[in-house]
Motif scaffolding. Structure first.
Motif: not given
Length: 406
Positions: A2-3, A47, A52-54, A56, A70, A73-74, A77, A81
């Motif tokens: 959960h970013p 964020f 959850r990231l998946d 978003v 997708d 977005v990944h 993130a 990070d």
């Protein structure tokens, strides 16, 4: 996963003709900055630690009606990070490491030396002396039966040098003779009302030792965790550094015990109907400082600029009429300062919801409260350009205060 974004400095910019969102970390866990293409900026809103990231991309599509791949977005993130910009175990570990490095160093190193001003003591001396010699004000005689206060800008020296020189030249005797200096600076990126440090502050002239006994007393009333939660912001915050350099210059490189305090925004008081005078934490901090000041020649420095208006700050371009209106608004604030009227100063800010983005609200208010019944003598005023079109400006002022006798 959960970013969740950490508390970042986020601002729009144009780079090579394309719009981006610039992300910077005020605590400088890394010096890395991220340029996020403006179309992706809306993704950052999700964020928030609740998605959850998946999920978003689908939530974003439902909310905005725009599909974001997708993998994009990944990758966003992952970049966040990598730059320690997400609130997670990785950034927490890096923060602990950075904090240990900062606290174990012999002093807080000057962040702007070599960029905002010379890092060579002789070159710095020549620069500041040139400003002082161009000023036609005279030093004020000091009555040490009461504390002395001053309002100093914290804008860069090229734009604010004349006002810096006026106020510090007028307060030269107080700066030289002070036995304790309380530095109250704007925390530009923190919401915490007070952020402390036990670290010493260095300038190209040497080291200004922090009076840790007073810091310990302040931490006791604020709570250790709350008092130092944003301590790493001291590393890069210019509001204390730029006045500390002038203090050290007027003292000809001689040290003086200082209490460096970053102060957060008073914006909550403009929304909740309360006043700073009724806040128990503020009252407790002021009481600790008053006790520490008793019997010592104390100089209180409010490091604060005034208005920030125009397109550079999200407003309309400023014309001649706007400048006159700005000057009148500033004069109302300066008049309250001259009277030593903390309540009147804050009332004038709250009445207009700080529409001119005065960034020195907390340091100025707290200085007036610490001084009690005081009178202020103006020491310079300037309206400085803040964009190439000269339609955005920052106004700055200097003032020297004589406090009430103990």
């Amino acid at each position: 996963m959960h970013p969740k974004l950490r508390n970042l400095d986020i601002r729009p910019i144009v780079y090579e003709g394309f719009p981006y969102i610039l992300l910077r970390d005020p605590q400088r866990l890394t010096d890395q900055q991220l340029f996020v293409p403006q179309p992706l900026a809306t993704v950052l809103a999700f964020f928030d630690g609740h998605h959850r990231l998946d999920e978003v991309p689908e939530v974003h599509r439902r909310f905005y009606g725009i599909s974001i791949p997708d993998d994009l977005v990944h990758r966003l993130a992952e970049a966040l990070d990598e730059a320690f910009m997400l609130d997670n175990d990785r950034s927490a570990a890096r923060r602990a490491e950075a904090l240990a490095e900062y606290r174990s160093a012999p002093f807080r190193a000057p962040a702007l030396a070599g960029a905002g001003y010379p890092d060579d003591a002789k070159a710095l001396w020549n620069l500041l002396q040139d400003y002082l010699e161009a000023s036609d004000v005279a030093a004020e005689a000091v009555d040490w039966s009461a504390p002395i206060g001053l309002l100093s800008p914290h804008i860069d020296y090229p734009r604010g040098g004349r006002v810096y020189a006026h106020v510090w030249k007028r307060a030269a005797q107080a700066a030289r003779e002070a036995e304790l200096v309380i530095l109250l600076g704007v925390d530009h990126y923190g919401a915490d009302p007070f952020t402390l440090t036990r670290q010493n502050y260095a300038t190209p002239y040497g080291v200004l030792p922090t009076e840790t006994a007073i810091v310990d007393q302040l931490a006791a009333v604020l709570g250790e965790e709350a008092a130092f939660a944003g301590e790493l912001r001291h590393r890069g915050e210019h509001s204390l550094e730029l006045v500390a350099v002038w203090l050290h210059h007027l003292r000809e490189g001689r040290p003086a015990p200082v209490v460096p305090i970053l102060t957060g925004s008073f914006h909550p008081f403009m929304l909740n109907g309360d006043t700073p005078s009724a806040d128990p934490k503020i009252g407790a901090v002021l009481e600790v400082l008053r006790r520490a000041m008793a019997g010592r020649r104390t100089l209180i420095v409010a490091s604060g600029d005034l208005a920030h208006v125009g397109p550079a700050f999200g407003g309309a371009p400023l014309d001649a009429a706007g400048r006159r209106t700005l000057r009148a608004a500033d004069e109302e604030l300066l008049d309250a300062m001259r009277r030593g009227d903390a309540a009147g100063f804050f009332s004038a800010i709250r009445r207009v919801q700080n529409r001119n983005n005065v960034c020195g609200v907390a340091p100025i208010y707290l200085t007036l409260r610490l001084l009690g019944q005081s009178r202020g003598e103006p020491a310079g005023y300037a309206i400085c350009p803040a964009d190439e079109q000269n339609t955005s400006v920052v106004s700055v002022a200097g003032m020297v205060f004589q406090g009430e006798k103990f």
